[in-house]
Motif scaffolding. Sequence first.
Motif, PDB file in Angstrom:
ATOM      1  N   ASN A  21       0.820  -1.226   0.000  1.00  0.00           N
ATOM      2  CA  ASN A  21       0.000   0.000   0.000  1.00  0.00           C
ATOM      3  C   ASN A  21       0.848   1.268   0.000  1.00  0.00           C
ATOM      4  OD1 ASN A  21      -2.352  -1.668   0.268  1.00  0.00           O
ATOM      5  ND2 ASN A  21      -1.897  -1.829   2.447  1.00  0.00           N
ATOM      6  N   SER A  23       2.382   4.698  -1.318  1.00  0.00           N
ATOM      7  CA  SER A  23       2.015   5.868  -2.118  1.00  0.00           C
ATOM      8  C   SER A  23       3.054   6.962  -1.918  1.00  0.00           C
ATOM      9  CB  SER A  23       0.628   6.397  -1.727  1.00  0.00           C
ATOM     10  OG  SER A  23      -0.376   5.463  -2.044  1.00  0.00           O
ATOM     11  N   LYS A  24       3.269   7.763  -2.983  1.00  0.00           N
ATOM     12  CA  LYS A  24       4.226   8.861  -2.918  1.00  0.00           C
ATOM     13  C   LYS A  24       3.779   9.976  -3.860  1.00  0.00           C
ATOM     14  CE  LYS A  24       8.017  11.218  -2.184  1.00  0.00           C
ATOM     15  NZ  LYS A  24       8.239  11.897  -0.888  1.00  0.00           N
ATOM     16  N   SER A  25       3.743  11.194  -3.343  1.00  0.00           N
ATOM     17  CA  SER A  25       3.392  12.364  -4.151  1.00  0.00           C
ATOM     18  C   SER A  25       4.483  13.411  -4.026  1.00  0.00           C
ATOM     19  CB  SER A  25       2.056  12.966  -3.685  1.00  0.00           C
ATOM     20  OG  SER A  25       1.004  12.049  -3.867  1.00  0.00           O
ATOM     21  N   HIS A  30       0.831  12.744  -8.082  1.00  0.00           N
ATOM     22  CA  HIS A  30       0.776  11.446  -7.419  1.00  0.00           C
ATOM     23  C   HIS A  30       1.618  10.447  -8.224  1.00  0.00           C
ATOM     24  CE1 HIS A  30      -2.291  13.014  -4.789  1.00  0.00           C
ATOM     25  NE2 HIS A  30      -3.011  13.395  -5.833  1.00  0.00           N
ATOM     26  N   GLN A  33       0.740   5.202  -6.502  1.00  0.00           N
ATOM     27  CA  GLN A  33      -0.594   5.144  -5.926  1.00  0.00           C
ATOM     28  C   GLN A  33      -0.914   3.720  -5.459  1.00  0.00           C
ATOM     29  OE1 GLN A  33      -3.602   7.501  -8.182  1.00  0.00           O
ATOM     30  NE2 GLN A  33      -1.960   7.828  -9.672  1.00  0.00           N
ATOM     31  N   ASN A  34      -0.784   3.516  -4.154  1.00  0.00           N
ATOM     32  CA  ASN A  34      -1.209   2.273  -3.519  1.00  0.00           C
ATOM     33  C   ASN A  34      -0.552   1.041  -4.142  1.00  0.00           C
ATOM     34  OD1 ASN A  34      -2.773   1.249  -1.368  1.00  0.00           O
ATOM     35  ND2 ASN A  34      -4.293   0.466  -2.808  1.00  0.00           N
ATOM     36  N   GLY A 232       0.938   3.233 -11.074  1.00  0.00           N
ATOM     37  CA  GLY A 232       0.348   2.009 -10.560  1.00  0.00           C
ATOM     38  C   GLY A 232       0.826   0.794 -11.320  1.00  0.00           C
TER      39      GLY A 232
END
Length: 261
Positions: A21, A23-25, A30, A33-34, A232
Amino acid sequence: MTTPILTKAIDIPRAGVEVRNLSKSFGSNHVLQNISMTVKPGSVTALIGPSGSGKSTLLRCINFLEQPDRGTIAVGDTMIDSEKTIRDIELLALRREVGMVFQSFNLFPHMSVLRNIAFPQEKILGRSREEAEERALTLLARVGLKDKANQHPSRCSGGQQQRIAIVRALALNPNAMLFDEPTSALDPEIGLEVLAVMRDLAESGMTMIVVTHEMQFARDVGDHLVVMADGGIIEEGNPAQIMSAPQEERTRRFLNAVLER
């Protein structure tokens, strides 16, 4: 070119990598994502996908060169939850588990090849100079570069520098290795030298995650293929199966573009 034999020079520890899970922005962008991914001990996972899909950022998050916004990373028995306070000792433990090889070599230009490999061992593992340099020379011999030990990186070709960077990471006895497009800055013929070392390393049982555009390497050496796009994972599975019959249209378009070059 003779394929290097690394097996006798290193004792390969086996550890899996678990990403959950993640995530990194960067601001409003983004990048990841997950993301969840499992890399089995002793296996090779190839990461492919168009530029900007988040592959390199994923590698940098695995060893916390980039701080994920959320998610957990585990290498062997070492696990970090990015949403909790992370202590320096936890980061050091994780980074001891994972070696990383970059596109741009990142060797110290003012140091000899020997000191490039020995110095990190002394600082991170506490080895004596004599022990660290002995280890460095053993590994350099295995990749055919012992004669370069006292030269500076600028006197070595790009392929030689990348092989030195791989040896530097291996000298720290990592449980897993991350490769971020290690041949992308090299001429194709020179890149074969680096791929030969990586093939030998894979055969010796090192857990590896490789971001690559080398489709033949991904098919022949990879145990698992992960296709990324837009931050993703869009498809994953057996490399030969995905390359011959991709299930996703985005994967099909990417493979067509790469294989038609």
